[in-house]
Design a protein around this motif. Structure first.
Motif, short mmCIF file in Angstrom:
data_model
loop_
_atom_site.label_atom_id
_atom_site.label_comp_id
_atom_site.label_asym_id
_atom_site.label_seq_id
_atom_site.Cartn_x
_atom_site.Cartn_y
_atom_site.Cartn_z
N HIS A 136 0.82 -1.21 0.00
CA HIS A 136 0.00 0.00 0.00
C HIS A 136 0.86 1.26 0.00
O HIS A 136 0.60 2.20 -0.76
N ALA A 137 1.86 1.30 0.86
CA ALA A 137 2.69 2.50 0.95
C ALA A 137 3.35 2.82 -0.39
O ALA A 137 3.35 3.97 -0.84
N ALA A 138 3.90 1.80 -1.02
CA ALA A 138 4.59 2.02 -2.30
C ALA A 138 3.62 2.51 -3.38
O ALA A 138 3.93 3.43 -4.14
N ARG A 139 2.45 1.91 -3.43
CA ARG A 139 1.47 2.31 -4.45
C ARG A 139 0.94 3.72 -4.20
O ARG A 139 0.73 4.51 -5.14
N LEU A 140 0.72 4.05 -2.94
CA LEU A 140 0.19 5.37 -2.61
C LEU A 140 1.17 6.47 -2.99
O LEU A 140 0.77 7.55 -3.45
N VAL A 141 2.46 6.22 -2.81
CA VAL A 141 3.47 7.19 -3.24
C VAL A 141 3.42 7.37 -4.75
O VAL A 141 3.48 8.48 -5.28
N GLU A 142 3.27 6.25 -5.47
CA GLU A 142 3.16 6.32 -6.93
C GLU A 142 1.98 7.19 -7.36
O GLU A 142 2.04 7.89 -8.38
N LEU A 143 0.91 7.15 -6.56
CA LEU A 143 -0.30 7.91 -6.88
C LEU A 143 -0.21 9.36 -6.43
O LEU A 143 -1.15 10.13 -6.62
N GLY A 144 0.92 9.74 -5.82
CA GLY A 144 1.14 11.13 -5.47
C GLY A 144 0.72 11.54 -4.07
O GLY A 144 0.72 12.73 -3.74
N HIS A 145 0.40 10.57 -3.21
CA HIS A 145 0.01 10.89 -1.84
C HIS A 145 1.24 11.08 -0.95
O HIS A 145 2.33 10.56 -1.25
N GLU A 146 1.05 11.80 0.14
CA GLU A 146 2.08 11.89 1.16
C GLU A 146 1.85 10.73 2.13
O GLU A 146 0.80 10.66 2.76
#
Length: 238
Positions: A15-25
């Motif tokens: 989840h963390a890796a994907r969320l960063v890809e999506l531009g989230h902090e």
């Protein structure tokens, strides 16, 4: 959006890796960040030491559970089911007013069973609670000021964050909860992951069915020769 992912296991890492890809902090979190970063051996599931993984994923900040939850707008719970209620209760004030998406399975390992279920990796853990309660409901009772949504739990987290990796994404994800706005947040996140078939099961009591599906998920995986986890999807045909 600022999103906290509680836990450092394989699912939380996905989840963390994907969320960063999506531009989230993204704030990853653990009970003791210093101890987590000091470990030099793979974890019990064979994941590389967290310090190594973190170095390979810039943009993710590691905090304590409380600090991560306090800094976030949305929280994803990846704490193991046996310890989740206690860990979340300890940071209840940091979670007040926020949506908590819970995907933990209430597994109890190394239990005594009159009729054990042998698996390729040992005896199948039991679910506790089940039937008349769920982990998600226990979390909601412990955190009345938090909006708990059960989701993600019927699938491996690596597939939750990348549904197109199975059947070009043509399979079903579920949400359940007592707060319409919180379920919409979970649905929006799933949509950003690539899910197009998201079924709202209704109130949080339906988490019982999702959590108990864990055994069926394992059985399907074993039948497909997948000893750990399961790279497949399920589809509700209607």
């Amino acid at each position: 959006m600022k999103i906290a992912v509680l836990g450092t296991g394989g699912g939380a890492r996905a989840h963390a890796a994907r969320l960063v890809e999506l531009g989230h902090e993204v704030f990853a979190s653990t009970r003791d960040p210093e101890a987590t970063l000091a470990r030099t051996e793979p974890d019990i599931m064979g994941n590389v030491p967290y310090s190594q993984w973190l170095a390979d994923h810039p943009g993710i900040t590691l905090k304590s559970f409380g600090d991560a939850a306090g800094a976030a707008d949305l929280v994803i719970n990846g704490i193991d089911g046996h310890n989740a209620v206690a860990a979340l209760t300890a940071i209840a004030d940091r979670l007040a007013g926020k949506t908590l998406i819970d995907y933990a399975v209430p597994y109890v390992y190394q239990h005594d069973s009159e009729h054990p279920w042998p698996t390729p990796w040992g005896v199948m853990p039991k679910l506790e609670p089940c039937d008349t309660d769920s982990l998600a409901e226990q979390i909601q009772r412990a955190l009345p000021a938090t909006k708990v949504v059960k989701s993600f739990v019927t699938q491996e987290q690596s597939t939750v964050v990348d549904p197109a990796s199975v059947g070009e994404g043509d399979h079903t994800m579920f949400v359940a909860g007592d707060h319409t706005d919180a379920k919409q947040q979970a649905t929006d996140l799933l949509t950003s992951y690539g899910w197009s078939d998201i079924l709202d099961l209704g109130p949080l009591v339906c988490a019982r069915g999702m959590e108990m599906y864990a055994h069926m998920h394992s059985a399907i995986g074993f039948s497909l020769g997948q000893q750990f986890g399961g790279h497949f999807g399920i589809k509700v045909v209607r």
